[in-house]
Design an enzyme around this catalytic site. Structure first.
Site, PDB file in Angstrom:
ATOM      1  N   GLU A 175       4.785  -3.914  12.292  1.00 14.31           N
ATOM      2  CA  GLU A 175       3.816  -2.839  12.011  1.00 14.31           C
ATOM      3  C   GLU A 175       2.636  -3.509  11.326  1.00 14.31           C
ATOM      4  OE1 GLU A 175       5.882   0.651  13.432  1.00 14.31           O
ATOM      5  OE2 GLU A 175       3.820   0.153  12.897  1.00 14.31           O
ATOM      6  N   ASN A 180       0.809  -1.243   0.000  1.00 13.58           N
ATOM      7  CA  ASN A 180       0.000   0.000   0.000  1.00 13.58           C
ATOM      8  C   ASN A 180       0.826   1.268   0.000  1.00 13.58           C
ATOM      9  OD1 ASN A 180       0.774  -0.479   2.674  1.00 13.58           O
ATOM     10  ND2 ASN A 180      -1.056   0.500   3.498  1.00 13.58           N
ATOM     11  N   CYS A 194      -3.065   1.639   6.963  1.00 17.37           N
ATOM     12  CA  CYS A 194      -3.219   0.967   8.262  1.00 17.37           C
ATOM     13  C   CYS A 194      -3.776   1.901   9.312  1.00 17.37           C
ATOM     14  CB  CYS A 194      -1.874   0.447   8.713  1.00 17.37           C
ATOM     15  SG  CYS A 194      -0.651   1.770   8.824  1.00 17.37           S
ATOM     16  N   GLU A 223       8.652   3.075  14.455  1.00 15.16           N
ATOM     17  CA  GLU A 223       9.446   3.488  13.299  1.00 15.16           C
ATOM     18  C   GLU A 223       9.379   5.000  13.175  1.00 15.16           C
ATOM     19  OE1 GLU A 223       7.949   1.205   9.942  1.00 15.16           O
ATOM     20  OE2 GLU A 223       9.148  -0.532  10.555  1.00 15.16           O
TER      21      GLU A 223
HETATM   22  N1  LIG Z   1       1.205  -0.818  10.773  1.00 14.53           N
HETATM   23  C1  LIG Z   1       1.679  -0.364   9.634  1.00 14.53           C
HETATM   24  O1  LIG Z   1       2.586   0.495   9.576  1.00 14.53           O
HETATM   25  C2  LIG Z   1       1.121  -0.900   8.338  1.00 14.53           C
HETATM   26  C3  LIG Z   1       1.477  -0.247   7.154  1.00 14.53           C
HETATM   27  C4  LIG Z   1       0.952  -0.737   5.952  1.00 14.53           C
HETATM   28  C5  LIG Z   1       0.111  -1.848   5.934  1.00 14.53           C
HETATM   29  N2  LIG Z   1      -0.199  -2.454   7.110  1.00 14.53           N
HETATM   30  C6  LIG Z   1      -1.118  -3.591   7.119  1.00 14.53           C
HETATM   31  O2  LIG Z   1      -0.802  -4.485   6.031  1.00 14.53           O
HETATM   32  C7  LIG Z   1      -2.002  -5.079   5.533  1.00 14.53           C
HETATM   33  C8  LIG Z   1      -2.112  -4.826   4.039  1.00 14.53           C
HETATM   34  O3  LIG Z   1      -0.891  -5.106   3.411  1.00 14.53           O
HETATM   35  P1  LIG Z   1      -0.671  -6.497   2.692  1.00 14.53           P
HETATM   36  O4  LIG Z   1      -1.933  -6.969   2.062  1.00 14.53           O
HETATM   37  O5  LIG Z   1       0.540  -6.395   1.833  1.00 14.53           O
HETATM   38  O6  LIG Z   1      -0.318  -7.429   3.957  1.00 14.53           O
HETATM   39  P2  LIG Z   1       0.203  -8.939   3.924  1.00 14.53           P
HETATM   40  O7  LIG Z   1       0.437  -9.288   5.333  1.00 14.53           O
HETATM   41  O8  LIG Z   1      -0.652  -9.802   3.096  1.00 14.53           O
HETATM   42  O9  LIG Z   1       1.628  -8.849   3.155  1.00 14.53           O
HETATM   43  C9  LIG Z   1       2.651  -8.042   3.659  1.00 14.53           C
HETATM   44  C10 LIG Z   1       3.979  -8.574   3.123  1.00 14.53           C
HETATM   45  O10 LIG Z   1       4.181  -9.877   3.645  1.00 14.53           O
HETATM   46  C11 LIG Z   1       4.416 -10.790   2.586  1.00 14.53           C
HETATM   47  N3  LIG Z   1       3.916 -12.085   3.019  1.00 14.53           N
HETATM   48  C12 LIG Z   1       2.647 -12.536   3.002  1.00 14.53           C
HETATM   49  N4  LIG Z   1       2.576 -13.782   3.521  1.00 14.53           N
HETATM   50  C13 LIG Z   1       3.852 -14.123   3.871  1.00 14.53           C
HETATM   51  C14 LIG Z   1       4.467 -15.277   4.452  1.00 14.53           C
HETATM   52  N5  LIG Z   1       3.744 -16.337   4.796  1.00 14.53           N
HETATM   53  N6  LIG Z   1       5.802 -15.277   4.663  1.00 14.53           N
HETATM   54  C15 LIG Z   1       6.545 -14.190   4.324  1.00 14.53           C
HETATM   55  N7  LIG Z   1       6.035 -13.068   3.779  1.00 14.53           N
HETATM   56  C16 LIG Z   1       4.698 -13.047   3.558  1.00 14.53           C
HETATM   57  C17 LIG Z   1       3.715 -10.188   1.401  1.00 14.53           C
HETATM   58  O11 LIG Z   1       4.247 -10.680   0.187  1.00 14.53           O
HETATM   59  C18 LIG Z   1       4.032  -8.720   1.606  1.00 14.53           C
HETATM   60  O12 LIG Z   1       5.338  -8.452   1.144  1.00 14.53           O
HETATM   61  C19 LIG Z   1      -3.135  -4.418   6.291  1.00 14.53           C
HETATM   62  O13 LIG Z   1      -3.527  -5.216   7.368  1.00 14.53           O
HETATM   63  C20 LIG Z   1      -2.520  -3.127   6.820  1.00 14.53           C
HETATM   64  O14 LIG Z   1      -3.151  -2.663   7.991  1.00 14.53           O
HETATM   65  C21 LIG Z   1       0.273  -2.005   8.332  1.00 14.53           C
HETATM   66  O1  LIG Z   2      -0.518   2.059   5.874  1.00 18.43           O
HETATM   67  C1  LIG Z   2       0.111   2.532   6.820  1.00 18.43           C
HETATM   68  C2  LIG Z   2       1.229   3.474   6.543  1.00 18.43           C
HETATM   69  O2  LIG Z   2       2.029   3.538   7.683  1.00 18.43           O
HETATM   70  C3  LIG Z   2       0.673   4.727   6.001  1.00 18.43           C
HETATM   71  S1  LIG Z   2       1.252   6.206   6.665  1.00 18.43           S
HETATM   72  O3  LIG Z   2       2.558   5.971   7.280  1.00 18.43           O
HETATM   73  O4  LIG Z   2       0.272   6.682   7.645  1.00 18.43           O
HETATM   74  O5  LIG Z   2       1.342   7.145   5.514  1.00 18.43           O
END
Ligand SMILES: NC(=O)c1ccc[n+]([C@@H]2O[C@H](COP(=O)([O-])OP(=O)(O)OC[C@H]3O[C@@H](n4cnc5c(N)ncnc54)[C@H](O)[C@@H]3O)[C@@H](O)[C@H]2O)c1
Ligand SMILES: O=C[C@H](O)CS(=O)(=O)O
Length: 482
Positions: free
Chosen positions: A253, A155, A287, A461
């Protein structure tokens, strides 16, 4: 389409060497058009091991450089990112879908972490503590953790990487990165610029391929001393367990379910604008998005009408088209989740004020949606929608809304709008979240500690705290000093 075509490489960086896809491997598609943008290699365990080994060697020499030398190279990387901001944004919009102006904003945001940690690199201060005996002296120093594995989401394909790479390299670590398969080209472009900035060969690898295959090697390797992961709570928990046998330091995260609370005494226009950015930034795919919007009874109807009217005037379309606010969702699975949350809410009594259905553009496009009449039993209340749906809940009292807001496994971001200072502090202190926005819907910045509690993760972070997450304390006891 790029001013610097060398930034778009159909390749992976394995230690010091680039491995080209040569038209094979994993296709990368444009979520707006479905067109294939290119391919990246489908690497196997051998390449992951090669990258880890290269990182182990390069890290020692990197840590031996002065903090000023590391700082100067990071600063050059920042300068190159900003010089190539438009190209990096073009690549980002093509593979992730967000509108080009928003992608440019992400590049500036992502680069700010490199800028910030180029500065912080020179401030990893230690301590000298008053001794516990006349002949003893206590020194506390900070040393880099070593080889770090990073796994990042689609994202924010630039900023989620630099928010890790900045502190890691500033601390003197090496990084083996696995970016999301949906958006690898943004990561690869960062690596091209890092090489140009003078980051030593082998220090930064960008591995593409099946996530489970690459993740299994990264989490099992005893050379990898930290895993920093950004993504869903489900995957984060699985990786946490995979890291246990080698006792890695973890940065997680994870997912969110942010409450956005508006009290009767809030500034209505500010609250509507704040909800717009907190809910709909990146088409609701962040997120920290407002996943539940709680509005006190006295202001509820006016707020709902204004938000719906504001949203209905905004344009959905291809991220490269002028005037577009909402791009596509990342894939069909994301569209299905949005539809499921809306249909479940409607079946349980919610009303649609605007949107509520797939966009006429079809594909991954969805009408930005505002719902009212939401209740705690709905799926949208419990789970992260990750799409352009604003669910509005009515509440009466402060105690009631704090209890409702905290009724979730997550604890990442939260928001409260009120002009009563005492109330904003009471509510901010009571909310179970790592971050609270008071009278603002946009809180993320390199200067502040970003992170959550409960099922939203571990660690922070950004900020001065972000550097410590990539360092270990070493206590040196000097004895025999008579
Ligand atoms: N807290 C934060 O800063 C933050 C920021 C952005 C997104 N997110 C969260 O991420 C989610 C959306 O992102 P997404 O769909 O890419 O998440 P995801 O967990 O599906 O994937 C994240 C990463 O993990 C990898 N991955 C998936 N399964 C794996 C496994 N079994 N082993 C190793 N790597 C694996 C994916 O290829 C990707 O690179 C949402 O829940 C969002 O809230 C959190
Ligand atoms: O999706 C979560 C990222 O941390 C977005 S942001 O850092 O708030 O721009």
């Amino acid at each position: 389409m790029l001013d610097d075509p060398g930034l778009l490489r159909e390749a992976a960086l394995v230690g010091p060497r680039w491995i080209e896809a040569n038209g094979a491997g994993i296709p990368v598609t444009n979520p707006s058009t479905g067109a294939i943008l290119g391919h990246v290699p489908d690497l196997g365990p051998a390449e992951v091991t090669e990258a880890i080994r290269a990182a182990e060697v390069a890290q020692k020499a990197w840590a031996a450089r002065t903090a000023k030398e590391r700082s100067q190279i990071l600063r050059r990387w920042f300068d190159l990112m900003m010089t190539r901001q438009d190209d990096l944004a073009r690549i980002l919009t093509a593979e992730q879908g967000k509108p080009f102006p928003e992608a440019k904003g992400e590049i500036a945001y992502g680069a700010s972490f490199i800028e910030w940690f180029a500065e912080e690199a020179r401030r990893a201060y230690g301590e000298i503590v008053p001794g516990h005996a006349p002949d003893k002296r206590i020194l506390v120093t900070k040393q880099p953790i070593g080889v770090v594995a990073a796994i990042t989401p689609w994202n924010f394909p630039n900023a989620m990487i630099t928010r890790k790479a900045g502190p890691a390299f500033a601390a003197g670590c090496a990084m083996v990165l696995k970016p999301a398969s949906e958006t690898p080209f943004s990561a690869i472009a960062l690596a091209v610029l890092a090489e140009r900035a003078g980051l030593p060969a082998g220090l930064f690898s960008v591995l593409t391929g099946r996530s489970t295959v690459i993740g299994a090697v990264l989490t099992a390797s005893p050379v990898v001393r930290k895993l920093t992961f950004t993504g869903s709570t489900e995957v984060g928990a699985a990786l946490y367990a995979q890291c246990a046998p080698t006792i890695k330091k973890l940065g997680l995260e994870l997912g969110g379910n942010a409450p956005f609370i508006v009290f009767d005494d809030a500034d209505l226009d500010e609250a509507v604008e704040g909800a717009l950015v907190a809910k709909f930034r990146n088409n609701g795919q962040t997120c920290v998005c407002a996943n539940r919007i709680y509005v006190q009874s006295g202001i509820h109807d006016a707020f709902a009408r204004r938000l719906a009217a504001r949203v209905a005037r905004l344009k959905t379309g291809d991220g490269f088209d002028v005037g577009v606010t909402f791009g596509p969702l990342i894939d069909a699975k994301a569209v299905a989740k949005v539809q499921e949350h809306i249909e479940d809410a409607k079946a349980k009594g919610a009303q649609v004020l605007t949107g509520g259905a797939a966009h006429e553009l079809g594909g991954h496009f969805w009408q930005p949606t505002v719902l009212t009449g939401l209740t705690a039993d709905m799926a949208i209340t419990r789970a992260e929608t990750f799409g352009p749906v604003a669910p509005i809940y009515r509440f009466e009292t402060e105690a009631e809304v704090i209890a409702a807001a905290n009724e979730t496994e997550f604890g990442l971001a939260s928001y409260v709008y009120s002009r009563d200072l005492a109330r904003t502090l009471r509510v901010a202190e009571a909310l179970e979240a790592g971050m609270v926005g008071v009278n603002t819907g946009l809180i993320s910045t390199a200067e502040a500690p970003f992170g959550g509690i409960k099922a939203s993760g571990l660690g922070r972070e950004g900020s001065r705290h972000g550097l410590d997450d990539f360092m270990e304390l070493k206590y040196i006891c000097l004895g025999g000093i008579q």
